[in-house]
Design an enzyme around this catalytic site. Structure first.
Site, mmCIF file in Angstrom:
data_model
loop_
_atom_site.group_PDB
_atom_site.id
_atom_site.type_symbol
_atom_site.label_atom_id
_atom_site.label_comp_id
_atom_site.label_asym_id
_atom_site.label_seq_id
_atom_site.Cartn_x
_atom_site.Cartn_y
_atom_site.Cartn_z
ATOM 1 N N MET A 208 -19.864 54.030 13.443
ATOM 2 C CA MET A 208 -20.121 55.439 13.098
ATOM 3 C C MET A 208 -20.275 55.635 11.594
ATOM 4 S SD MET A 208 -20.629 57.479 15.591
ATOM 5 C CE MET A 208 -20.496 59.065 14.755
ATOM 6 N N VAL B 103 -19.879 51.337 20.377
ATOM 7 C CA VAL B 103 -19.733 52.025 19.093
ATOM 8 C C VAL B 103 -18.245 52.173 18.763
ATOM 9 C CG1 VAL B 103 -20.219 54.175 17.837
ATOM 10 C CG2 VAL B 103 -21.816 53.362 19.582
ATOM 11 N N CYS B 104 -17.897 51.995 17.513
ATOM 12 C CA CYS B 104 -16.555 52.324 17.004
ATOM 13 C C CYS B 104 -16.733 52.809 15.567
ATOM 14 C CB CYS B 104 -15.600 51.135 17.109
ATOM 15 S SG CYS B 104 -16.001 49.760 16.009
ATOM 16 N N ARG B 105 -15.691 52.774 14.791
ATOM 17 C CA ARG B 105 -15.775 53.280 13.415
ATOM 18 C C ARG B 105 -16.641 52.370 12.543
ATOM 19 N NH1 ARG B 105 -13.355 52.353 8.626
ATOM 20 N NH2 ARG B 105 -13.262 54.101 7.196
#
Length: 192
Positions: A98, A69-71
């Protein structure tokens, strides 16, 4: 399980697995500051730089049941490539990161709010271009600073990297608590 392609999970597919008790391990590769601002419950924060540096060690404590997961998905894709180099193929990336998770209304743990790195980059780059453009009316050649920033942003888009973002992520405001790799590995062992 609905996925956008072979290497991504949609937020809905991930939510379904979490609700049914089949949650994969979630590795959030954003900076600790970004992670503190908002993260998926149960996620473990392993910033991309730390993950790259310790990918072999991390790889010994992971299996293919991992979602990165990242932005927005870009850094998670880079993490996927780094872990594939360490012998972990077939990892998944949260499609849209996210941003998509929160847009879908999925639960998130929220902490102190701060500006996202992308917003900070836009502020700094825009301010430098604006100031160099105005000062360029009075001082010949200063407008070239804005041209250099534009070239850097173009390169950042084409290479899917951002030197300014990487520099800004090192500021104390963005760092948050330092990630200790031994704590991360202990957490990964405890969740297996």
């Amino acid at each position: 399980m609905t996925t956008a392609n072979d290497t991504t999970f949609t937020p809905a597919a991930l939510q379904h697995l979490i609700k049914t008790g089949q949650a994969p391990r979630l590795l959030d590769v954003r900076t600790p500051g970004e992670f503190q601002t908002s993260h998926i419950p149960g996620a473990c924060n392993v910033p991309l730089d730390t993950l790259r540096e310790h990918r072999m060690e991390l790889g010994r404590h992971l299996d293919e049941n991992v979602v990165l997961v990242c932005r927005s998905g870009a850094r998670a894709t880079q993490a996927e490539e780094a872990l594939a180099d360490a012998g972990l193929p077939n990892l998944r990336v949260l499609d849209g990161g996210m941003m998509a998770w929160e847009a879908s209304g999925a639960p998130a743990i929220r902490g102190p709010q701060r500006w996202e790195l992308e917003r900070q980059v836009r502020l700094i780059a825009g301010s430098v271009v604006l100031v160099s453009g105005v000062v360029g009316f009075f001082v010949p050649g200063v407008h070239l600073i804005g041209t250099a920033i534009g070239a850097g942003l173009t390169f950042a888009a084409l290479s899917n990297t951002c030197a300014m973002g990487m520099m800004l992520s090192k500021l104390p405001y963005n760092r948050g608590p330092r990630t200790d790799i031994h704590t991360v590995i202990t957490s990964l062992r405890d969740r297996s």
